[in-house]
Design an enzyme around this catalytic site. Structure first.
Site, PDB file in Angstrom:
ATOM      1  N   GLU A 155       0.812  -1.220   0.000  1.00 54.83           N
ATOM      2  CA  GLU A 155       0.000   0.000   0.000  1.00 54.83           C
ATOM      3  C   GLU A 155       0.845   1.268   0.000  1.00 54.83           C
ATOM      4  O   GLU A 155       0.816   2.064   0.941  1.00 54.83           O
ATOM      5  CB  GLU A 155      -0.966  -0.006   1.189  1.00 54.83           C
ATOM      6  CG  GLU A 155      -2.018  -1.077   1.079  1.00 54.83           C
ATOM      7  CD  GLU A 155      -3.077  -0.996   2.184  1.00 54.83           C
ATOM      8  OE1 GLU A 155      -2.866  -0.295   3.185  1.00 54.83           O
ATOM      9  OE2 GLU A 155      -4.128  -1.639   2.023  1.00 54.83           O
ATOM     10  N   GLU A 311      -6.242  -8.121  -0.408  1.00 52.59           N
ATOM     11  CA  GLU A 311      -6.658  -8.123   1.003  1.00 52.59           C
ATOM     12  C   GLU A 311      -8.142  -7.830   1.134  1.00 52.59           C
ATOM     13  O   GLU A 311      -8.663  -6.918   0.481  1.00 52.59           O
ATOM     14  CB  GLU A 311      -5.939  -7.018   1.789  1.00 52.59           C
ATOM     15  CG  GLU A 311      -4.490  -7.239   2.061  1.00 52.59           C
ATOM     16  CD  GLU A 311      -3.912  -6.087   2.889  1.00 52.59           C
ATOM     17  OE1 GLU A 311      -4.689  -5.418   3.595  1.00 52.59           O
ATOM     18  OE2 GLU A 311      -2.703  -5.859   2.791  1.00 52.59           O
TER      19      GLU A 311
HETATM   20  C1  GAL Z   1      -4.285  -2.857   5.080  1.00 55.79           C
HETATM   21  C2  GAL Z   1      -2.819  -3.223   5.249  1.00 55.79           C
HETATM   22  C3  GAL Z   1      -2.662  -4.485   6.074  1.00 55.79           C
HETATM   23  C4  GAL Z   1      -3.515  -4.417   7.293  1.00 55.79           C
HETATM   24  C5  GAL Z   1      -4.943  -4.189   6.903  1.00 55.79           C
HETATM   25  C6  GAL Z   1      -5.893  -4.149   8.065  1.00 55.79           C
HETATM   26  O1  GAL Z   1      -4.444  -1.524   4.735  1.00 55.79           O
HETATM   27  O2  GAL Z   1      -2.216  -3.407   3.999  1.00 55.79           O
HETATM   28  O3  GAL Z   1      -1.298  -4.644   6.389  1.00 55.79           O
HETATM   29  O4  GAL Z   1      -3.062  -3.378   8.110  1.00 55.79           O
HETATM   30  O5  GAL Z   1      -5.034  -2.956   6.237  1.00 55.79           O
HETATM   31  O6  GAL Z   1      -7.210  -4.008   7.624  1.00 55.79           O
END
Ligand code: GAL
Length: 676
Positions: A155, A311
């Site tokens: 990110e 994710e």
């Molecule tokens: C994302 C990040 C992850 C984790 C996740 C939690 O933005 O890439 O490492 O922090 O959020 O929701």
């Protein structure tokens, strides 16, 4: 015809961020992870994302033991690895020895060590250290059969205001404008005596410094995207040196305002996205589903090929205001929605919950309890089992005849403009308002940028396209002249791509003749104000913006009913060459946009691949391999619904024939196919 993420593994990927580096003293747990990964029907784990301190505990001293084991174990368990470069967070020794790597804020203060995403994108030392660790990882695993995709950093985001970054910005400007005269003209710096006489006088916009030079603001934002991409290219070059054939990606954040993702996208083999919608288990989910679909469509369109959902959470996050659990079934529904819109992976943050620190209570596949007996684990496992039956869909494409234009530079230019509704110009919500009529009728939409090829679309919608260069104006004109249908709204082509106002009447950039109108003034209404627009489809409420336009050849389709511009045109259409250009001079509350888009769908014969009428909250989006069309019929209601179809379908998973009434349980997805 098919486009795989990595052709060596032509399956949907299912898995998540996996952090064995946090559990090195618990071999029992690491062994258990492999058993659970198989039971969860996971086949792809993202390893090493924030593992730099474990990999290089002291400068130049490396320890790959946890990663060696993870690569081997995951492969033995039938999985593959999405292998990360660790630049998103760095070891303390690095910050201490080379403080220039730490990010500098707009007020000139330098951050201390800690957090993540806290580095300078320009620092030569950081670039060198990142390239070094990336090379070591790539060299070590270049021939490992588990290596599937590179996950570059994590990110990317934010900005740094250190001297290195400021100097790089000045160089970027020199390269762009060549002379200070050209820059001074483009930024209109004679205003408030801001004329620059030396490049060194130029600073980025800052709260306690310059902030009203719109052209500077826009160029700084473009530079941040450029510099972040340049940093990323340095990372990619290091891994490509050893693995030229392993695809690279980085995980994005949808429409994140801070970076023009299309600049990054050019350097990537595949787009990956992270998304955490606020699923509630109520009617509000229908709106959330629409917004989420719009983001997926952006991700697919950036490279016009399947993307990765890098994710999402299988249950809840820990950073929303209210961290509600996904209701039973909601996870499968949202995961399959990704695939419906062109995603080929469903991956999680995270596989196993970390025991301590900031994200210990974030949802995960494996809970602190540790077994396969949790509700969440069972749902993930059932989803994985279902995904295994969808090989036919992997790599297939999404066909669209409709595109909505989203351009980061346009959004930045509009946001920095002083005027209109200052706090929120509402570009996002107007894009959603145009997207919704297509989404709810099961029609695929691409989310394109000005550089895309418009000619493959029958309908291009460009809401609030405020910043338009002359070249972009010519391209839009050519699209209409050749037979395309273009829809634009209030605030079209007011400034060029440096934010200088177009002279000679709006819409500028040559579009006045294309729309056959002149936009003389824009009236920004107070929230309690409204006007009414009468059309042959009925009367509609006008809010926020009403432009006072003159028809200069265009046919008038709607007129204002009150205020001093009663009787003036509010909606027009102009025939230009072989096509048509629609101008919607006011903002409605949604019902007019819906009626207007329905009318255009009718005129242009734009229909869904699914023949049946869709109840409220049910979507039907499709993919195709050229021979078959696959439709994902999805019920976002927390209640059962019935959908009727006259066609003969088969389910993808079991080849069961389906026709007539299809009943969908709450949050159910039925995946259908028919010959194309
Ligand atoms: C994302 C990040 C992850 C984790 C996740 C939690 O933005 O890439 O490492 O922090 O959020 O929701």
């Amino acid at each position: 015809m098919k486009k795989y993420i990595n052709a060596s593994f032509p399956h949907l990927l299912h898995g998540g961020d996996y952090n064995p580096d946090q559990w090195q003293d618990r071999p029992d747990i690491l062994a258990e992870d492999m058993r659970l990964m198989q039971l969860a029907n996971c086949n792809a784990m993202s390893v090493g994302i924030f593992a730099w301190a474990a990999l290089e505990p002291e400068e130049g001293k490396y320890d790959f033991s946890f990663m060696d084991k993870a690569m081997d174990d995951i492969y033995k368990a039938g999985g593959r690895v999405v292998l990360a470069t660790p630049s998103g967070a760095r070891p303390a020794w690095l910050s201490m020895k080379y403080p220039e790597v730490l990010r500098t804020n707009a007020d000139g203060s330098r951050n201390t060590h800690g957090m993540r995403h806290n580095h300078c994108f320009t620092s030569p030392v950081y670039r060198e250290k990142v390239a070094n660790i990336n090379r070591r990882i790539a060299e070590r695993y270049k021939d490992h059969p588990a290596l599937l995709v590179w996950h570059i950093s994590n990110e990317y985001g934010g900005r740094c205001y250190c001297e290195n970054c400021k100097n790089a910005f000045r160089e970027w400007l020199k390269n762009k404008y060549k002379t200070l005269d050209a820059l001074n003209h483009a930024w209109w710096t004679a205003f408030w005596a801001h004329t620059y006489t030396d490049w060194s006088q130029i600073d980025p916009p800052m709260d306690h410094g310059e902030k009203y030079t719109n052209g500077l603001d826009l160029d700084w934002r473009r530079f941040v995207s450029y510099q972040t991409t340049d940093f990323m290219k340095n990372e990619i070059a290091a891994v490509r040196e050893f693995t030229p054939n392993i695809p690279v990606t980085t995980n994005m954040m949808g429409f994140y305002h801070g970076l023009d993702y299309r600049v990054l996208a050019k350097e990537l083999d595949v787009i990956a996205n992270d998304i955490y919608p606020t699923w509630r288990g109520t009617d509000a989910d229908i709106h959330t589903a629409m917004l989420t679909a719009y983001t997926h469509d952006l991700c697919r369109t950036m490279k016009h090929q399947p993307f990765m959902l890098m994710e999402c959470t299988p249950s809840h996050v820990n950073w929303h205001d209210y961290n509600k659990l996904k209701r039973p079934g909601a996870h499968e529904l949202s995961a399959l929605q990704t695939i419906a819109h062109g995603g080929d992976t469903v991956q999680y943050f995270q596989f196993r919950k970390s025991r301590g620190a900031g994200e210990q209570f974030h949802g995960a596949v494996v809970d602190h309890e540790g077994s396969e007996n949790t509700r969440v684990f069972k749902e993930v496992s059932a989803l994985g089992a279902r995904m295994k039956q969808l090989d036919a869909i992997v790599g297939t494409k999404t066909e669209t005849r409709v595109a909505i234009l989203h351009d980061w530079s346009n959004k930045w230019a509009l946001d920095s403009a002083q005027g209109f509704q200052n706090k929120n110009k509402k570009l996002d919500s107007v894009q959603h308002r145009f997207y919704e009529p297509f989404w709810k009728r099961g029609i695929n939409v691409d989310v394109i940028c000005p550089e895309d090829d418009f000619t493959k679309y029958d309908l291009v919608i460009a809401p609030m396209l405020y910043s338009v260069s002359n070249a972009q104006g010519e391209k839009l004109a050519a699209y209409v002249a050749e037979g395309g249908t273009l829809v634009c709204t209030y605030a079209t082509a007011m400034v060029d791509d440096t934010t200088l106002a177009h002279l000679g009447g709006w819409p500028g950039a040559g579009l006045r003749k294309v729309f056959g109108i002149w936009n003389e003034e824009i009236d920004t209404l107070y929230p309690e104000d409204h006007n009414t627009v009468a059309t042959d489809m009925g009367n509609f409420k006008a809010v926020d913006y009403c432009e006072l336009i003159h028809a200069e050849g265009a046919a008038v389709l709607g007129t204002y009913q009150s205020d001093f511009y009663a009787g003036r045109p509010a909606v027009t259409v102009n025939s230009y060459g072989k096509g048509k250009a629609y101008y919607l001079a006011f903002r409605d509350t949604g019902d007019f946009t819906d009626a207007m888009m329905a009318k255009l769908m009718g005129e242009l014969h734009i229909v869904s691949d699914f023949d049946g009428e869709l109840p409220h909250g049910v979507s039907a989006h499709s993919r195709t391999d050229g021979k078959s069309v696959f439709v994902f019929l999805q019920n976002f209601n927390n209640a059962s619904v019935c959908v009727k179809t006259a066609e003969k379908w088969q389910t993808v998973e079991k080849n069961t024939p389906v026709t007539g009434d299809i009943s969908l349980a709450p949050f159910e997805t039925v995946i259908l196919k028919k010959a194309k």
